[in-house]
Design a protein around this motif. Structure first.
Motif, PDB file in Angstrom:
ATOM      1  N   GLY A 111      48.786 -38.490 -59.323  1.00 26.03           N
ATOM      2  CA  GLY A 111      48.310 -38.037 -58.833  1.00 26.03           C
ATOM      3  C   GLY A 111      48.365 -39.609 -57.584  1.00 26.03           C
ATOM      4  O   GLY A 111      48.471 -39.121 -56.607  1.00 26.03           O
ATOM      5  N   SER A 112      49.067 -40.386 -58.358  1.00 29.91           N
ATOM      6  CA  SER A 112      48.544 -42.047 -57.429  1.00 29.91           C
ATOM      7  C   SER A 112      49.959 -41.869 -56.541  1.00 29.91           C
ATOM      8  O   SER A 112      50.142 -41.524 -55.000  1.00 29.91           O
ATOM      9  N   TYR A 138      37.793 -42.488 -55.644  1.00 29.24           N
ATOM     10  CA  TYR A 138      38.709 -42.624 -56.973  1.00 29.24           C
ATOM     11  C   TYR A 138      40.695 -42.280 -56.443  1.00 29.24           C
ATOM     12  O   TYR A 138      40.092 -41.633 -56.529  1.00 29.24           O
ATOM     13  N   HIS A 139      41.168 -43.031 -55.959  1.00 29.45           N
ATOM     14  CA  HIS A 139      42.474 -42.965 -56.082  1.00 29.45           C
ATOM     15  C   HIS A 139      43.892 -42.903 -56.506  1.00 29.45           C
ATOM     16  O   HIS A 139      44.475 -42.030 -56.238  1.00 29.45           O
ATOM     17  N   GLU A 206      37.560 -37.195 -51.815  1.00 28.91           N
ATOM     18  CA  GLU A 206      37.483 -36.431 -52.643  1.00 28.91           C
ATOM     19  C   GLU A 206      36.777 -35.183 -52.542  1.00 28.91           C
ATOM     20  O   GLU A 206      35.085 -35.636 -52.512  1.00 28.91           O
ATOM     21  N   ASP A 239      41.133 -34.953 -51.512  1.00 24.89           N
ATOM     22  CA  ASP A 239      42.349 -35.489 -52.725  1.00 24.89           C
ATOM     23  C   ASP A 239      41.414 -34.270 -53.693  1.00 24.89           C
ATOM     24  O   ASP A 239      40.216 -34.909 -54.250  1.00 24.89           O
ATOM     25  N   GLN A 242      41.308 -34.256 -58.803  1.00 24.86           N
ATOM     26  CA  GLN A 242      40.575 -33.878 -59.672  1.00 24.86           C
ATOM     27  C   GLN A 242      40.206 -33.265 -60.064  1.00 24.86           C
ATOM     28  O   GLN A 242      39.558 -31.485 -60.772  1.00 24.86           O
ATOM     29  N   LYS A 268      47.106 -33.998 -61.801  1.00 24.61           N
ATOM     30  CA  LYS A 268      46.155 -33.175 -63.211  1.00 24.61           C
ATOM     31  C   LYS A 268      46.284 -31.488 -63.724  1.00 24.61           C
ATOM     32  O   LYS A 268      47.622 -31.344 -64.422  1.00 24.61           O
TER      33      LYS A 268
HETATM   34  C1  LIG Z   1      40.563 -37.421 -57.573  1.00 28.99           C
HETATM   35  C2  LIG Z   1      42.181 -38.222 -57.644  1.00 28.99           C
HETATM   36  N1  LIG Z   1      43.018 -38.791 -57.591  1.00 28.99           N
HETATM   37  C3  LIG Z   1      44.052 -39.749 -57.937  1.00 28.99           C
HETATM   38  C4  LIG Z   1      44.449 -40.136 -59.106  1.00 28.99           C
HETATM   39  C5  LIG Z   1      45.483 -41.032 -59.650  1.00 28.99           C
HETATM   40  O1  LIG Z   1      45.779 -39.684 -60.593  1.00 28.99           O
HETATM   41  P1  LIG Z   1      46.701 -40.193 -61.682  1.00 28.99           P
HETATM   42  O2  LIG Z   1      46.065 -40.977 -62.750  1.00 28.99           O
HETATM   43  O3  LIG Z   1      47.907 -39.573 -61.822  1.00 28.99           O
HETATM   44  O4  LIG Z   1      47.999 -41.249 -60.797  1.00 28.99           O
HETATM   45  C6  LIG Z   1      42.964 -40.128 -60.023  1.00 28.99           C
HETATM   46  C7  LIG Z   1      42.923 -39.824 -61.124  1.00 28.99           C
HETATM   47  O5  LIG Z   1      42.187 -39.804 -62.471  1.00 28.99           O
HETATM   48  C8  LIG Z   1      41.881 -38.861 -59.266  1.00 28.99           C
HETATM   49  O6  LIG Z   1      40.496 -38.573 -60.011  1.00 28.99           O
END
Ligand SMILES: Cc1ncc(COP(=O)(O)O)c(C=O)c1O
Length: 425
Positions: A111-112, A138-139, A206, A239, A242, A268
């Protein structure tokens, strides 16, 4: 027999403390919404690997698709020898995504990484640098996404300096005393104090804050952001890492508002437990980066693409969007009933669209005073009685329920029984 305690001892010696584990339960086997640890103890899984398992552990269709792919090839690197499943998956997401006009999709692994690349694409498309995100959002944990994340502890402590050109504004949430107007005014202030709109590439948020506590972005905010972005040529990035893939009772969380983003990030539950993420966006925007500027050795792994195509079939065939709404109603009705009892730990603010359900643990009934210590104790007690739960929220006092959407009513009820037991005063 290997014990959890023995593995925890080895973990502490061999693995740095910077990576946490919510529960000292070492997995041995998992099936749909159940998990067994190395000691043979069974758990009902209300965490789903943090929102990864909307289609459950080891869904037979996903496993069959992966097995089929394994019998052909496991990796070529899309940048060396591409393969059809990547393209087929992009085609499906382009059709499904609530984006205006033709869309294109590129795949990554986490996700990141999707967020990192959404920023790169937005900068390439606009020729601008600034990124606006929201407090409590959270990203991710990579350099750029850590900076975009709107929570200092534990994500930013000791990791400064942050990358430049990221600006936070408050996220509307009544208990924090923040209205939509406050958020919009903060952006207006930002445009006066820190960065002009003409230097702002994207606003990233988000549709429902996940780690931040399952707080839904009001439609009024999303509509206002859409207008603001249109007025200034800024890109709106949803985003959906989630919120995606049926969890909220729509395929994507932003669909609750009717607002169309320019870019979306997904990960995810896209691939049912296999590492895969993507950036979906308006075709003209997505083509802004130069050839070779985007990608990655494992990005869009053929195994994960095969899994994701099966996941999308399962969501459709098993009507998981409807199921998410039914599960959400079932869990919320039960939580409401628990919250009325006067012999339980006080809970409040039962919320979340579809099956993206959470509630707060508070010190006193009728207040919203957070109680993170009791929250931790509830998680421990639930685990001892065979239920895996996760907390979230800016104050660490929210409990989120991320049960697979493929779980039966009987299993969900069994999990809710354990939760009720853990909430006994
Ligand atoms: C909304 C959101 N963006 C990005 C991420 C980051 O994803 P990853 O942990 O796969 O890098 C998450 C992880 O929980 C998330 O919930």
């Amino acid at each position: 027999m290997t014990t959890n305690q023995e593995l925890m001892r080895r973990r502490e010696a061999a693995v740095p403390r910077g990576v946490g584990s919510a529960h000292p339960v070492f997995a041995a086997h998992a099936e749909n919404a159940e998990l067994w640890d190395v000691e043979g103890k069974r758990y009902i899984d209300f965490a789903g690997g943090i929102a990864v398992l909307n289609t459950g552990h080891r869904h037979p269709k996903v496993m069959a698709a992966v097995a089929e792919q394994l019998s052909h090839f496991t990796h070529t690197c899309f940048q060396v020898s591409p393969y059809e499943s990547y393209i087929a998956l992009a085609e499906r997401l382009n059709t499904m995504a609530p984006i205006d006009g033709p869309a294109k999709t590129i795949f990554f692994t986490t996700g990141s990484e999707a967020l990192e690349n959404a920023v790169k694409i937005a900068r390439a498309a606009t020729g601008r640098s600034g990124i606006i995100t929201f407090a409590g959002g959270y990203h991710g944990r990579t350099m750029m996404t850590m900076a975009m994340t709107g929570k200092v502890l534990p994500y930013k402590k000791k990791f400064a300096p942050m990358p430049a050109e990221i600006y936070h504004v408050p996220f509307p949430h009544a208990p924090f005393g923040v209205t939509v107007q406050d958020s919009l005014r903060a952006i207006d202030m930002l445009f006066r104090a820190d960065i002009e709109p003409e230097r702002t590439a994207a606003i990233v948020l988000e549709p429902v804050q996940g780690e931040g506590g399952f707080i839904q972005a009001p439609t009024e905010l999303l509509e206002a952001l859409r207008k603001l972005c249109d007025r200034h040529g800024i890109l709106l990035v949803a985003d959906e890492v989630q919120t995606g893939f049926a969890r909220t009772g729509k395929m994507f969380g932003i669909e609750h508002s009717g607002v169309k983003p320019d870019i979306m990030t997904v990960a995810k539950s896209l691939a049912g437990g296999f590492p895969l993420s993507g950036v979906i966006g308006r075709a003209d925007i997505m083509d802004a980066a130069e050839p070779g500027g985007l990608g990655g050795t494992y990005a869009g792994s053929p195994i994960a693409c095969a899994a994701a195509l099966a996941v999308l079939d399962v969501i459709e065939e098993e009507k998981l969007i409807d199921r998410a709404n039914a599960i959400g109603e079932r869990m919320k009705a039960r939580l409401e009933a628990i919250s009325m009892r006067n012999n339980t730990i006080p809970i409040a603010a039962i919320r979340g669209p579809g099956a993206m359900t959470a509630f707060d643990v508070v010190t006193t009934r009728g207040t919203d005073e957070p109680d993170p210590d009791t929250t931790k104790r509830i998680l421990t007690k639930a685990r001892e009685h065979g239920l895996i739960l996760l907390s979230c929220g800016v104050y660490g006092n929210a409990i989120r329920l991320l049960v697979p959407l493929t779980a039966s009513d009987a299993l969900i009820d069994e999990g809710m029984d354990v939760l009720e037991l853990a909430l006994a005063a």
